[in-house]
Design an enzyme around this catalytic site. Structure first.
Site, PDB file in Angstrom:
ATOM      1  N   TYR A  98       0.851  -1.195   0.000  1.00 19.71           N
ATOM      2  CA  TYR A  98       0.000   0.000   0.000  1.00 19.71           C
ATOM      3  C   TYR A  98       0.885   1.243   0.000  1.00 19.71           C
ATOM      4  O   TYR A  98       1.946   1.255   0.644  1.00 19.71           O
ATOM      5  CB  TYR A  98      -0.916  -0.025   1.232  1.00 19.71           C
ATOM      6  CG  TYR A  98      -1.929   1.091   1.278  1.00 19.71           C
ATOM      7  CD1 TYR A  98      -2.708   1.381   0.166  1.00 19.71           C
ATOM      8  CD2 TYR A  98      -2.095   1.861   2.427  1.00 19.71           C
ATOM      9  CE1 TYR A  98      -3.634   2.408   0.194  1.00 19.71           C
ATOM     10  CE2 TYR A  98      -3.025   2.887   2.473  1.00 19.71           C
ATOM     11  CZ  TYR A  98      -3.787   3.158   1.350  1.00 19.71           C
ATOM     12  OH  TYR A  98      -4.693   4.181   1.380  1.00 19.71           O
ATOM     13  N   TYR A 124      -3.240   5.262   8.679  1.00 19.34           N
ATOM     14  CA  TYR A 124      -2.658   3.930   8.443  1.00 19.34           C
ATOM     15  C   TYR A 124      -1.489   3.794   9.407  1.00 19.34           C
ATOM     16  O   TYR A 124      -0.326   3.944   9.044  1.00 19.34           O
ATOM     17  CB  TYR A 124      -2.209   3.823   6.988  1.00 19.34           C
ATOM     18  CG  TYR A 124      -1.958   2.407   6.493  1.00 19.34           C
ATOM     19  CD1 TYR A 124      -3.016   1.561   6.206  1.00 19.34           C
ATOM     20  CD2 TYR A 124      -0.659   1.949   6.290  1.00 19.34           C
ATOM     21  CE1 TYR A 124      -2.790   0.270   5.727  1.00 19.34           C
ATOM     22  CE2 TYR A 124      -0.422   0.663   5.807  1.00 19.34           C
ATOM     23  CZ  TYR A 124      -1.487  -0.168   5.531  1.00 19.34           C
ATOM     24  OH  TYR A 124      -1.258  -1.440   5.051  1.00 19.34           O
ATOM     25  N   LEU A 141      -9.716  -0.986  -1.078  1.00 24.52           N
ATOM     26  CA  LEU A 141     -10.786  -1.968  -1.282  1.00 24.52           C
ATOM     27  C   LEU A 141     -11.470  -2.203   0.060  1.00 24.52           C
ATOM     28  O   LEU A 141     -10.816  -2.310   1.087  1.00 24.52           O
ATOM     29  CB  LEU A 141     -10.180  -3.291  -1.788  1.00 24.52           C
ATOM     30  CG  LEU A 141     -11.153  -4.469  -1.911  1.00 24.52           C
ATOM     31  CD1 LEU A 141     -12.026  -4.307  -3.156  1.00 24.52           C
ATOM     32  CD2 LEU A 141     -10.387  -5.799  -1.988  1.00 24.52           C
ATOM     33  N   SER A 169     -12.290  -4.442   2.098  1.00 24.88           N
ATOM     34  CA  SER A 169     -12.100  -5.809   2.600  1.00 24.88           C
ATOM     35  C   SER A 169     -12.353  -5.831   4.100  1.00 24.88           C
ATOM     36  O   SER A 169     -12.510  -4.784   4.733  1.00 24.88           O
ATOM     37  CB  SER A 169     -10.665  -6.253   2.335  1.00 24.88           C
ATOM     38  OG  SER A 169      -9.787  -5.447   3.101  1.00 24.88           O
TER      39      SER A 169
HETATM   40  P1  NAD Z   1      -8.387  -9.444   3.854  1.00 21.22           P
HETATM   41  O1  NAD Z   1      -9.013  -9.293   5.189  1.00 21.22           O
HETATM   42  O2  NAD Z   1      -9.173 -10.092   2.772  1.00 21.22           O
HETATM   43  O3  NAD Z   1      -7.000 -10.217   3.917  1.00 21.22           O
HETATM   44  C1  NAD Z   1      -6.133 -10.236   5.005  1.00 21.22           C
HETATM   45  C2  NAD Z   1      -6.000 -11.681   5.429  1.00 21.22           C
HETATM   46  O4  NAD Z   1      -4.886 -11.844   6.296  1.00 21.22           O
HETATM   47  C3  NAD Z   1      -7.208 -12.213   6.188  1.00 21.22           C
HETATM   48  O5  NAD Z   1      -7.723 -13.343   5.513  1.00 21.22           O
HETATM   49  C4  NAD Z   1      -6.646 -12.616   7.543  1.00 21.22           C
HETATM   50  O6  NAD Z   1      -7.271 -13.744   8.063  1.00 21.22           O
HETATM   51  C5  NAD Z   1      -5.206 -12.903   7.163  1.00 21.22           C
HETATM   52  N1  NAD Z   1      -4.241 -12.910   8.274  1.00 21.22           N
HETATM   53  C6  NAD Z   1      -4.038 -11.976   9.223  1.00 21.22           C
HETATM   54  N2  NAD Z   1      -3.056 -12.356  10.054  1.00 21.22           N
HETATM   55  C7  NAD Z   1      -2.603 -13.565   9.603  1.00 21.22           C
HETATM   56  C8  NAD Z   1      -1.615 -14.476  10.038  1.00 21.22           C
HETATM   57  N3  NAD Z   1      -0.865 -14.231  11.129  1.00 21.22           N
HETATM   58  N4  NAD Z   1      -1.435 -15.621   9.349  1.00 21.22           N
HETATM   59  C9  NAD Z   1      -2.179 -15.901   8.260  1.00 21.22           C
HETATM   60  N5  NAD Z   1      -3.135 -15.072   7.801  1.00 21.22           N
HETATM   61  C10 NAD Z   1      -3.351 -13.919   8.465  1.00 21.22           C
HETATM   62  O7  NAD Z   1      -7.954  -7.965   3.441  1.00 21.22           O
HETATM   63  P2  NAD Z   1      -7.196  -7.367   2.166  1.00 21.22           P
HETATM   64  O8  NAD Z   1      -7.383  -5.894   2.303  1.00 21.22           O
HETATM   65  O9  NAD Z   1      -7.616  -8.015   0.913  1.00 21.22           O
HETATM   66  O10 NAD Z   1      -5.673  -7.672   2.467  1.00 21.22           O
HETATM   67  C11 NAD Z   1      -4.829  -8.436   1.636  1.00 21.22           C
HETATM   68  C12 NAD Z   1      -3.527  -7.681   1.378  1.00 21.22           C
HETATM   69  O11 NAD Z   1      -3.820  -6.534   0.585  1.00 21.22           O
HETATM   70  C13 NAD Z   1      -2.844  -7.169   2.641  1.00 21.22           C
HETATM   71  O12 NAD Z   1      -1.440  -7.300   2.509  1.00 21.22           O
HETATM   72  C14 NAD Z   1      -3.214  -5.698   2.630  1.00 21.22           C
HETATM   73  O13 NAD Z   1      -2.307  -4.897   3.360  1.00 21.22           O
HETATM   74  C15 NAD Z   1      -3.158  -5.430   1.150  1.00 21.22           C
HETATM   75  N6  NAD Z   1      -3.786  -4.173   0.706  1.00 21.22           N
HETATM   76  C16 NAD Z   1      -5.100  -3.910   0.986  1.00 21.22           C
HETATM   77  C17 NAD Z   1      -5.677  -2.716   0.570  1.00 21.22           C
HETATM   78  C18 NAD Z   1      -7.140  -2.405   0.854  1.00 21.22           C
HETATM   79  O14 NAD Z   1      -7.563  -1.253   0.712  1.00 21.22           O
HETATM   80  N7  NAD Z   1      -7.933  -3.386   1.241  1.00 21.22           N
HETATM   81  C19 NAD Z   1      -4.902  -1.783  -0.138  1.00 21.22           C
HETATM   82  C20 NAD Z   1      -3.572  -2.072  -0.421  1.00 21.22           C
HETATM   83  C21 NAD Z   1      -3.022  -3.270   0.007  1.00 21.22           C
END
Ligand code: NAD
Length: 286
Positions: A172, A182, A220, A222
């Site tokens: 991000y 954040y 997103l 999520s």
């Molecule tokens: P999400 O909730 O779908 O995914 C995060 C997942 O991480 C969850 O399924 C959770 O159970 C899992 N998790 C947390 N701790 C864990 C651990 N110790 N071991 C195994 N799994 C673990 O949310 P998302 O937003 O799709 O996140 C996915 C990636 O995308 C992350 O790296 C997030 O930082 C990144 N991201 C998200 C956004 C956004 O706006 N949603 C923007 C940029 C980047």
């Protein structure tokens, strides 16, 4: 021969991990996922009960199949790392072999090798706190769950990643620009993840001809993002200010991941690819 992907960080059908799984499945890959241990039961029972069936529909009308769901906690590398309170915790005691090393061993036993490794997970217990109010414990927990978890996954899966394979994580823009809200060291964790992407690209490239890239994704709604608390504001901000005035869909990130994992990207490694409607290129809000 079809490719096999292991996607760590799928626990529902709302996040980037799910969308990446779908795009890879649509391109013909076999899908294995790693699901956080405390979320495993709900995820598996929802899958079984058909709760995700609508979200499983692929462009050709078929349903995405997940060949196997592995319990995973990417904060622990091997059983010796697991403290007593977690070992005896009810939600953990019901599953076995969920440390990173054990999951890699299980995948090797079950399937021999993989072609694509995806890290789509992050956790920062103090994410809602400004950095100045973040504790050492919270900061290190963010780095452990969100950055080192990737180093560890790649380290343990590299021996079973086929040469020519690819590894992808999600980052991000808060790593390089100030995004108030954040917090908790999550901005630091993403900066580490991006730097590690370059070093790991060198090491995995030389060692196994494996490519390593990260996608800097736009906002997103999520489950994880909702926990941060400012996601609707970030989506609105992006829609107003980005070169492309539309809401970002998880599928657009999934498709970029499928591209990075494919031979079309055979010379791309060590990069941060922005999939954010172009917001990163703006110098001011309008
Ligand atoms: P999400 O909730 O779908 O995914 C995060 C997942 O991480 C969850 O399924 C959770 O159970 C899992 N998790 C947390 N701790 C864990 C651990 N110790 N071991 C195994 N799994 C673990 O949310 P998302 O937003 O799709 O996140 C996915 C990636 O995308 C992350 O790296 C997030 O930082 C990144 N991201 C998200 C956004 C956004 O706006 N949603 C923007 C940029 C980047």
């Amino acid at each position: 021969k079809g490719k096999r992907a292991f996607i760590a960080g799928v626990a529902d059908d709302h996040g980037y991990g799910w969308a990446i799984a779908k795009s890879l499945a649509a391109a013909g890959a076999e899908i294995l996922v790693g699901t956080w241990v405390p979320a495993l039961n709900i995820f598996e029972s929802s899958l079984r009960r058909g709760k995700f069936d609508e979200s499983r529909i692929l462009p050709d009308g078929s349903l995405m199949e997940i060949t196997k769901v592995y319990p995973l906690d990417a904060v622990f590398d091997n059983p010796e790392d697991v403290p007593e309170d977690i070992k005896t915790n009810k939600r953990y005691a019901g599953s076995a072999k969920w440390t990173v090393q054990e999951v890699a061993e299980s995948v090797k036993e079950d399937f021999g090798s993989i072609d694509i490794l995806v890290h789509s997970l992050a956790n920062g217990p103090e994410v809602t706190k400004p950095l100045l109010e973040t504790s050492r414990k919270g900061y290190l927990a963010a780095i452990s769950a969100s950055s080192y978890s990737y180093v560890s996954l790649l380290k343990h899966f590299l021996p079973i990643l086929n040469p020519g394979g690819a590894s992808i994580s999600l980052t991000y823009i808060a790593s390089e620009r100030i995004i108030p809200g954040y917090g908790g060291g999550m901005s630091s964790a993403k900066a580490a993840l991006e730097s590690d992407t370059r070093v790991l690209a060198f090491e995995a490239g030389r060692k196994r001809k494996v490519r390593v890239n990260t996608i800097s994704a736009g906002p997103l709604r999520s489950r994880a993002a909702k926990a941060i608390g400012f996601i609707d504001m970030m989506i609105d901000y992006s829609t107003v200010n980005a070169p492309l005035e539309k809401e970002l869909s998880a599928e657009e990130v999934g498709n970029a991941a499928a591209f990075l994992a494919s031979p079309l990207a055979s010379a791309i490694t060590g990069t941060v690819l922005y999939v954010d409607n172009g917001l990163n290129a703006m110098g001011v809000g309008i």
